[in-house]
Motif scaffolding. Sequence first.
Motif, PDB file in Angstrom:
ATOM      1  N   ALA A 267       0.827  -1.372   0.107  1.00 54.50           N
ATOM      2  CA  ALA A 267       0.013   0.033  -0.126  1.00 54.50           C
ATOM      3  C   ALA A 267       0.897   1.397   0.132  1.00 54.50           C
ATOM      4  O   ALA A 267       2.072   1.294   0.350  1.00 54.50           O
ATOM      5  N   PHE A 268       0.436   2.332  -0.410  1.00 57.50           N
ATOM      6  CA  PHE A 268       1.059   3.517  -0.551  1.00 57.50           C
ATOM      7  C   PHE A 268       0.093   4.797  -0.017  1.00 57.50           C
ATOM      8  O   PHE A 268      -1.124   4.777  -0.782  1.00 57.50           O
ATOM      9  N   THR A 269       0.598   5.493   0.923  1.00 55.47           N
ATOM     10  CA  THR A 269      -0.021   6.885   1.207  1.00 55.47           C
ATOM     11  C   THR A 269       0.775   7.969   1.002  1.00 55.47           C
ATOM     12  O   THR A 269       1.763   8.109   1.621  1.00 55.47           O
ATOM     13  N   THR A 271       2.843  11.167   1.492  1.00 53.07           N
ATOM     14  CA  THR A 271       3.626  11.912   2.383  1.00 53.07           C
ATOM     15  C   THR A 271       3.999  13.166   2.339  1.00 53.07           C
ATOM     16  O   THR A 271       4.284  13.342   0.842  1.00 53.07           O
ATOM     17  N   SER A 274       7.265  12.062  -0.229  1.00 49.69           N
ATOM     18  CA  SER A 274       6.773  11.596  -1.524  1.00 49.69           C
ATOM     19  C   SER A 274       5.955  12.873  -2.225  1.00 49.69           C
ATOM     20  O   SER A 274       6.062  12.710  -3.484  1.00 49.69           O
ATOM     21  N   THR A 685       0.169  -3.942  13.185  1.00 51.78           N
ATOM     22  CA  THR A 685      -0.306  -3.587  12.027  1.00 51.78           C
ATOM     23  C   THR A 685      -1.490  -4.249  11.253  1.00 51.78           C
ATOM     24  O   THR A 685      -0.980  -5.602  11.011  1.00 51.78           O
ATOM     25  N   ASP A 729       6.142  -1.294   8.167  1.00 52.45           N
ATOM     26  CA  ASP A 729       5.018  -0.279   7.950  1.00 52.45           C
ATOM     27  C   ASP A 729       5.636   0.990   7.750  1.00 52.45           C
ATOM     28  O   ASP A 729       6.177   1.540   9.044  1.00 52.45           O
ATOM     29  N   ARG A 731       4.354   3.772   6.493  1.00 52.83           N
ATOM     30  CA  ARG A 731       3.304   4.778   5.634  1.00 52.83           C
ATOM     31  C   ARG A 731       3.422   6.317   6.607  1.00 52.83           C
ATOM     32  O   ARG A 731       2.945   7.239   5.850  1.00 52.83           O
ATOM     33  N   THR A 732       3.739   6.416   7.695  1.00 53.24           N
ATOM     34  CA  THR A 732       3.767   7.671   8.429  1.00 53.24           C
ATOM     35  C   THR A 732       4.808   8.327   8.074  1.00 53.24           C
ATOM     36  O   THR A 732       4.936   9.696   8.269  1.00 53.24           O
ATOM     37  N   GLY A 735       5.671   6.440   3.378  1.00 58.18           N
ATOM     38  CA  GLY A 735       4.244   6.471   2.833  1.00 58.18           C
ATOM     39  C   GLY A 735       4.117   4.755   2.330  1.00 58.18           C
ATOM     40  O   GLY A 735       2.832   4.549   1.884  1.00 58.18           O
ATOM     41  N   PHE A 736       4.889   3.977   2.372  1.00 54.68           N
ATOM     42  CA  PHE A 736       4.707   2.520   1.823  1.00 54.68           C
ATOM     43  C   PHE A 736       4.680   1.602   2.977  1.00 54.68           C
ATOM     44  O   PHE A 736       5.148   1.841   3.967  1.00 54.68           O
ATOM     45  N   LEU A 737       3.797   0.727   2.612  1.00 53.54           N
ATOM     46  CA  LEU A 737       3.716  -0.490   3.321  1.00 53.54           C
ATOM     47  C   LEU A 737       4.167  -1.584   2.716  1.00 53.54           C
ATOM     48  O   LEU A 737       3.881  -1.945   1.618  1.00 53.54           O
TER      49      LEU A 737
END
Length: 755
Positions: A267-269, A271, A274, A685, A729, A731-732, A735-737
């Motif tokens: 997954a990617f969020t 940040t 990024s 997680t 994890d 992601r914070t 950004g990636f898991l």
Amino acid sequence: MRTQSWKTRVVLASGTALAGMWLAAPATAQEADGAATQSDEIIVTARRTNERLQDVPIAVTAISGQALEARGLGAVTDLQQVAPNLQFTPGQGGNSGAIAPFIRGVGENDFIITSDPAVGTYIDGVYVARTFGAAAELLDVERIEVLRGPQGSLFGKNTVGGAISIVSRMPGDVTEVEGDVRYGSYNDFRVRARVATPLGGGFSFGLSGLGQWGDGWQQVPSGDNLGNRNVISGRAVLRYVDGPFEAIAQVDGLHRRQNSAAHNMLAFTPTFFSTLQSTFLAPCCTVPNRIDRTDSTPELNRDDADAVNGSLTLSYDLGAAQIKSITAYRWVHAQFGRDGDASSTINYAGDFHNERARQLSQELQFTMPVFGTGNLLIGAYYFRERSSDLTRLVVADGLFNAPGFADFSANVLGIPPAFLDFNIDFDNRQTTTNYAVFGNMTVPVAQALTLELGGRYTHENKRFSQAANRIYSNQPLLFGTPSYSLDQSWDAFTPRVSLAYKPARDVLVYGSWSRGFRSGGFNGRPTSLEEIGAFDPEHLEAFEVGVKSQIGGVLTLNLAAFRNQYRDQQLLISTVSQNTGLIVVRTENAGKSRIQGLELEASVRVSPRFRIESSLGLLDARYQQYVSVIGGVPTDVSFRTPKQAPDVTGSLGMAYTLPLGGSAEAIFRADAAYRSQNFLDVENTPELAAPDHAIVNLSTTFRLPDTGASLRLSVDNVTNQRVLVAGYDARTSFGFLEGYFNQPRRFWVTVAFQR
């Protein structure tokens, strides 16, 4: 055909308590695959005296090299398909060679040099601090043993959670020649060979080698697949026996040139990092839609290792006593990387590691009989390791020199551009020195009652230094602190007491209490000044009761119940630095935790040609006191579930031998291994929780015993279960898991010979 008596004396290495709940040490390959007779006795010298395997009051799973081949278990990590409450995590950071076991929920999967394993790995009695270059897939493995619980009163380096012991086959007075060739899915080709022969004058010599090559199962459109194989390894043994004196000199080596271990962006969020990447360099990031596909930049797509290891074991039987010396040197150089952004067009996130380690160890043992049927062992141990870790952290590579970035950083964000240079070179170096004395004594209290007392005193010193530099701005990561050094020592006394009672010849009841210790260490990844420092040693108090039994030469049934009380358990966590915004991966201590459970292992000879083997592990692990710093605030997280501690593990193996006429026969095997849901990281997680799953393997072996030839057709992971086995994890921050999956379904054809 070379045969072997079922009453073969199994001498366990280094005077360790390496006996087992069951040990497949077959008289022939037929017996290895399911027709063994259990009425005969296996004699072990686990405690420096001849004992039946079922008479040793220790919780261990052991499996012979022949049984490993019969099950198609080609690596040490495959033992988790057999032993209860045993888990292996894959090497992370792109490395595929490390061995990271968890026993009864106790383990460590961090590969950094500042972290020691909680479960020790031993090869022929020699403790292996860094397993990157361990050659454990050769054809000359005699057996592998899994010891559960604290170890140290009988051998080697102290370990808090258990030990994995690999014992090699020694040359003797009979010439032996054997080998196999295997081909399978993804063009995986492996060839192994072993030769052992007497030389005369008390000398004998053994030589074994392995070569394996394969394409890899994770596709990389722009380059070479991940998870491939390209390794050559070998071992030479020279043995000399002259009456009471024996000398064994061994040297082994490994050369590996592979692509990075398979890993997945799950997954990617977006940040802050990024967004800078997408604005000034290239858009980031896209999650692959299949776990068997990713992408990588060539400089991060490496998994290389070279190792040379040597040992000299000397023993002398004085008649009333025996003395033994084990001297060993190990050297390993490993280089491996991972591309976290799953792209070849950008270089947003990744890391590359250049690891070197040299270790020297010396062990001395003195054993003698006492009190008639009792035994006394006294030992001393010295260990010294010098290691280095040169790591390059990649984050938005090229951002610092991108057009317009400096002005944007200074004028819009109000941050000096150097603060946003997150491409960092770490230079970590550590020297570890360990001294220990240990002893163990068995005392007959009554005709059927035996008391065992053991203990170990350990002193360990660690010296650590680090220099971390931002690559493009040429500034220290920790501004004002270009480098620093730390030095600290720890001491511990770890006793052990056990009591064994034999109400009948084939029944053993035992109970034990012991303490385990793992020394402290240093945070090797600080991203702010307040993160520089040490974490505390951990202590484990273990209680165990068990029953071992054999019924009518048909059924072997062993049961163990245990409770471990942990204090200051060392946990690897991921968080974000409040000062730098960078991700922090550090080891912290949980105040108290408790792990308890049951283990059952059974083997039944249903008929002369049909055999069933099974195991069941039940685990109840929980934190009783655990406060972690989250977002700069101490937070009670005792509600978390310990990682790599599934509630249920189990295995079931069935083997049937079918005569085909003449001396030919076919052996059909089915093996299944089950794991209940478990978390893969300390933070629990949800996306990194491995679900309940079972892995099923099937095989058929055609044998011509008169010629020593065989043909094996097999499939591993028949149902193609794809399950996460490790994860990370970020992601914070980035950004990636990220996750690591088990191997896909594989088909194999193996041709083997033995003379």
